[in-house]
Design an enzyme around this catalytic site. Structure first.
Site, short mmCIF file in Angstrom:
data_model
loop_
_atom_site.label_atom_id
_atom_site.label_comp_id
_atom_site.label_asym_id
_atom_site.label_seq_id
_atom_site.Cartn_x
_atom_site.Cartn_y
_atom_site.Cartn_z
N ASP A 116 -48.77 42.00 35.37
CA ASP A 116 -50.01 41.40 35.88
C ASP A 116 -49.78 39.96 36.31
OD1 ASP A 116 -52.03 43.43 35.67
OD2 ASP A 116 -51.82 43.28 33.50
N HIS B 202 -48.92 43.93 39.79
CA HIS B 202 -50.34 43.95 40.15
C HIS B 202 -50.73 42.52 40.50
CE1 HIS B 202 -54.72 44.65 38.57
NE2 HIS B 202 -54.69 44.43 39.86
N MET C 96 -52.98 39.92 41.30
CA MET C 96 -54.37 39.44 41.27
C MET C 96 -54.36 38.00 41.78
SD MET C 96 -55.48 41.23 37.71
CE MET C 96 -53.80 41.49 37.16
N HIS D 192 -46.03 47.55 33.95
CA HIS D 192 -47.11 46.99 34.77
C HIS D 192 -47.13 45.48 34.53
CE1 HIS D 192 -50.97 47.23 36.93
NE2 HIS D 192 -51.39 46.30 36.09
N MET E 296 -51.53 36.74 37.83
CA MET E 296 -52.87 36.15 38.03
C MET E 296 -52.71 34.69 38.41
SD MET E 296 -54.93 37.66 34.77
CE MET E 296 -54.70 39.34 34.17
N SER F 223 -48.96 47.64 30.25
CA SER F 223 -49.20 46.32 30.85
C SER F 223 -48.65 45.25 29.92
CB SER F 223 -50.69 46.10 31.05
OG SER F 223 -50.93 44.72 31.27
N ASP G 247 -56.53 51.19 35.55
CA ASP G 247 -56.11 50.01 34.78
C ASP G 247 -57.32 49.35 34.15
OD1 ASP G 247 -55.02 47.66 33.84
OD2 ASP G 247 -54.56 46.83 35.81
N MET H 94 -59.49 49.87 39.57
CA MET H 94 -59.69 49.07 38.35
C MET H 94 -60.84 49.65 37.53
SD MET H 94 -57.43 46.71 38.21
CE MET H 94 -58.06 45.83 36.77
#
Ligand SMILES: O=C(CO)[C@H](O)[C@H](O)COP(=O)(O)O
Length: 251
Positions: free
Chosen positions: A37, A76, A78, A35, A39, A10, A202, A168
């Site tokens: 992320d 990913h 979010m 990965h 957000m 990540s 994760d 998760m």
């Protein structure tokens, strides 16, 4: 037998001032996927970056030559409005768009169960992602029971079935949190029902927790602080892979 081990560091734990070089280095150290992320400060109480940054770092890593191949950008998402950003992230170089089950319904509904609108259902979103020519993943937070996924995974329409499920093992939003072993029965149940499915875990994964996750049946391993904080990241990546490969033989 479950699919091969896929190690996906990540980049949340990378040095953001040198993100392109960090991505290239991590691939050279043996990573399979990266990965990424995303957000938005709404779905989770933190903000990272958007599609322009993904487009910039994409050029530092070779594109995969096949589905699930080396160099896959595993995004990913979010974010509170996952459908809104599919095209933009595809354009930026996202190969796998993994949205949250909890965010897949229109914001008009107070909970996913209250929303019966097919157009905003997870199945419709998976179809939409596939229509853009990229892979689709669906993620569940620790408070979401795994049962919500059965209807989605058992869908006879192939285009509406996810290519990966993400369980998760921390509450999403931040790196460096403590691994929640309480989430592993979800992985076990998924693996029992779907021997071929890519199951990603994760949060809090590293040398001290990988064996439990691999025993449960996870094959896609996200690790942020354990890889980027290691003296020898290549050694950690190899150790994670070995644990999954050895344990998957026994499942
Ligand atoms: O999705 C995430 C946080 O929401 C991160 O990918 C995850 O927490 C990885 O970080 P670490 O391995 O340090 O726990």
């Amino acid at each position: 037998m479950p699919p091969n081990a896929i190690i996906a560091p990540s980049i949340l734990s990378a040095d953001f001032a040198q993100l392109g070089a960090e991505c290239a280095r991590t691939m050279d150290q043996g990573a399979d996927w990266l990965h990424v992320d995303i957000m938005d400060g709404h779905f989770v109480p933190n903000i990272t970056f958007g599609a322009p940054v993904v487009a910039k770092i994409r050029s530092h890593v070779d594109k995969p030559t096949e589905n699930h191949g080396r160099g896959t950008f595993d995004c990913h998402m979010m974010i509170a409005e996952p459908k809104k950003w599919v095209k933009e992230f595809k354009k930026a170089g996202c190969d796998l768009y993994c949205f949250h089950y909890e965010a897949a319904f229109s914001s008009a509904a107070e909970s996913p169960e209250q929303n019966t609108d097919e157009k905003t259902s997870p199945k419709a979103l998976i179809r939409y992602i596939h229509d853009q020519g990229i892979l689709a993943g669906i993620a569940i937070k620790p408070d979401t029971p795994v049962d919500v996924l059965w209807e989605i995974l058992e869908n006879p329409e192939e285009k509406e079935r996810p290519d990966m499920v993400l369980v998760m093992t921390v509450h999403p939003g931040f790196g460096g949190q403590k691994f929640m072993a309480s989430e592993l029965p979800k992985v076990q149940e998924l693996r029992k029902r779907y021997p071929e499915l890519n199951i990603e875990v994760d949060g809090g994964l590293g040398p001290g927790t990988i064996d439990q996750a691999a025993d449960a049946g996870a094959n896609v391993i996200v690790a942020g602080s354990a890889v980027f904080g290691a003296k020898d990241p290549a050694e950690v990546i190899a150790l994670l892979r070995k644990s999954v490969d050895e344990r998957s033989q026994k499942l």
